[in-house]
Design an enzyme around this catalytic site. Sequence first.
Site, PDB file in Angstrom:
ATOM      1  CB  THR A 196      -5.388  -7.760  10.770  1.00 12.26           C
ATOM      2  OG1 THR A 196      -6.780  -7.814  11.109  1.00 12.26           O
ATOM      3  CG2 THR A 196      -4.997  -9.067  10.128  1.00 12.26           C
ATOM      4  CB  CYS A 227      15.812   5.043  18.335  1.00 11.12           C
ATOM      5  SG  CYS A 227      14.505   6.266  18.192  1.00 11.12           S
ATOM      6  CB  CYS A 245      16.881   3.039  22.811  1.00 11.72           C
ATOM      7  SG  CYS A 245      15.292   2.830  23.634  1.00 11.72           S
ATOM      8  N   GLY A 254     -11.380 -11.997   9.730  1.00 13.21           N
ATOM      9  CA  GLY A 254     -12.127 -11.749  10.969  1.00 13.21           C
ATOM     10  C   GLY A 254     -12.703 -10.341  11.027  1.00 13.21           C
ATOM     11  CE1 TYR A 255     -12.274  -8.132  16.420  1.00 12.42           C
ATOM     12  CE2 TYR A 255     -10.388  -8.890  15.156  1.00 12.42           C
ATOM     13  CZ  TYR A 255     -11.002  -8.674  16.366  1.00 12.42           C
ATOM     14  OH  TYR A 255     -10.351  -8.982  17.522  1.00 12.42           O
ATOM     15  CD  GLU A 292      -4.014   3.293   7.525  1.00 13.31           C
ATOM     16  OE1 GLU A 292      -4.254   2.865   8.665  1.00 13.31           O
ATOM     17  OE2 GLU A 292      -2.873   3.629   7.172  1.00 13.31           O
ATOM     18  CE1 TYR A 310      -3.539   5.620  12.575  1.00 14.36           C
ATOM     19  CE2 TYR A 310      -5.180   4.146  11.627  1.00 14.36           C
ATOM     20  CZ  TYR A 310      -3.877   4.559  11.745  1.00 14.36           C
ATOM     21  OH  TYR A 310      -2.895   3.926  11.030  1.00 14.36           O
ATOM     22  CG  ASP A 314      -1.483   3.961  15.487  1.00 15.19           C
ATOM     23  OD1 ASP A 314      -0.541   4.603  16.012  1.00 15.19           O
ATOM     24  OD2 ASP A 314      -1.287   3.095  14.601  1.00 15.19           O
ATOM     25  CD1 TRP A 354       0.207   0.324   3.396  1.00 17.83           C
ATOM     26  CD2 TRP A 354      -0.360  -1.794   2.954  1.00 17.83           C
ATOM     27  NE1 TRP A 354       0.625  -0.456   4.450  1.00 17.83           N
ATOM     28  CE2 TRP A 354       0.278  -1.762   4.205  1.00 17.83           C
ATOM     29  CE3 TRP A 354      -0.824  -3.020   2.465  1.00 17.83           C
ATOM     30  CZ2 TRP A 354       0.479  -2.908   4.975  1.00 17.83           C
ATOM     31  CZ3 TRP A 354      -0.614  -4.152   3.228  1.00 17.83           C
ATOM     32  CH2 TRP A 354       0.016  -4.095   4.464  1.00 17.83           C
TER      33      TRP A 354
HETATM   34 FE1  SF4 Z   1      13.872   4.232  22.403  1.00 21.21          FE
HETATM   35 FE2  SF4 Z   1      13.528   5.787  20.272  1.00 21.21          FE
HETATM   36 FE3  SF4 Z   1      11.444   4.732  21.473  1.00 21.21          FE
HETATM   37 FE4  SF4 Z   1      12.816   6.627  22.687  1.00 21.21          FE
HETATM   38  S1  SF4 Z   1      11.638   6.840  20.811  1.00 21.21           S
HETATM   39  S2  SF4 Z   1      12.064   4.722  23.613  1.00 21.21           S
HETATM   40  S3  SF4 Z   1      14.880   6.136  22.002  1.00 21.21           S
HETATM   41  S4  SF4 Z   1      13.061   3.580  20.437  1.00 21.21           S
END
Ligand code: SF4
Length: 384
Positions: A53, A212, A209, A91-92, A47, A130, A148, A34
């Site tokens: 799901t 991230c 993290c 489903g649903y 969506e 949403y 969401d 999509w």
């Molecule tokens: Fe970890 Fe990034 Fe989520 Fe913060 S936003 S908790 S750094 S994954």
Amino acid sequence: MNKVTRSLRLDGQRKEFRAALLAWFAQFQRDLPWRRSRDPYRIWISEIMLQQTRVAAVIPYYEKFLERFPSVQALAAALEHEVLRSWSGLGYYSRARNLQQAAKLIMAKHGGEFPRTRAEVLELAGIGEYTAAAILSIAFGETLAVLDGNVARVLARLDGLRGDLHGPGRWRDLQNRADELLDSDAAGDWNQAMMELGATLCTPRAPQCLLCPVQQFCEARRLGLADKIPEKRKKRADVMIQLAAAVLVDNKGQSLLLAPPARSIGKKTDDHVPSLVAKLWHFPTVSTTGNAEAALRQFLVQEFALQSSSSLAFDALKTVRHTVTYRKIEVAPFLIRMKALPRISRAKTMVLDRILAEPISNLTRKVARAAIEQLGSEKIDWRG
Ligand code: SF4
């Protein structure tokens, strides 16, 4: 809502934050079918399918559904039965019914063009805040921020929010925060990037993290609380539901299913049965608190206007267990052989094996399988 992290209050840092997230999304987003289109119809279908799901489960259904119903026009013109059949297994089913109802409204009111304003989109069946924000931002770049579960978790962690995110007023605060952070120049990508971060790195358990792209802006990470936020919601207590179902079979192997009640005049036969089973074609089913066979006998006598059920032999099948969120359902199915199946207007008959290919609930499917298993083990010669 408790104090938000100072870094994201600063406009300069907000810019850096947005740039980092969008750059990560451009490079690492998953290749999902999509995402190859800005067609609002395709985005809408995805969506709705993605509600409750998983992505991997949705992909084959999405592709098949669009092959069968490539446009709003095709979906609006289809028979409901065909739409439900294409949905069978996801489903649903109310999602599929709402889709078609909305497609009909788009044809009638908008000449087949997907509406462009939030108010018009919210009039469509099955579309809430949403979904409206997701479709309008991705398809048309409207500056509406999605919120969401994934986005809420990311926001809560970025701001180091404690407590239940579903408490009074908190969802509204989160929506305000999502609106503030939205990149108005790239609303569609921004929304998808926030959702992607929540789905792939900032996951409910063990957020990654170190990978991230916005870790330097994250309060939860700074405090070492990433996996403690958001706090777990109190689990709703389980509700146990007992049902009894009748698999009536004639000597040609035909079985009988009851139709879903007409929606406007829905005949409410039972507190649980209509919502769990009877929205689709289903075996005669009744809820029971005591003797399942006795409750079912009484139900069959009423439903099929029988003089009595004493001549019917009930073979108990394997108990079927099914869970729908907090509801734990136990069905006592019975195989009941009859020379001729009852004839009533809101029933249809078909060979038991074929029932599995019909748009039925997973619960009905399990009951059908229990009967097929039993009949298979008896090696019955239906030509009798
Ligand atoms: Fe970890 Fe990034 Fe989520 Fe913060 S936003 S908790 S750094 S994954």
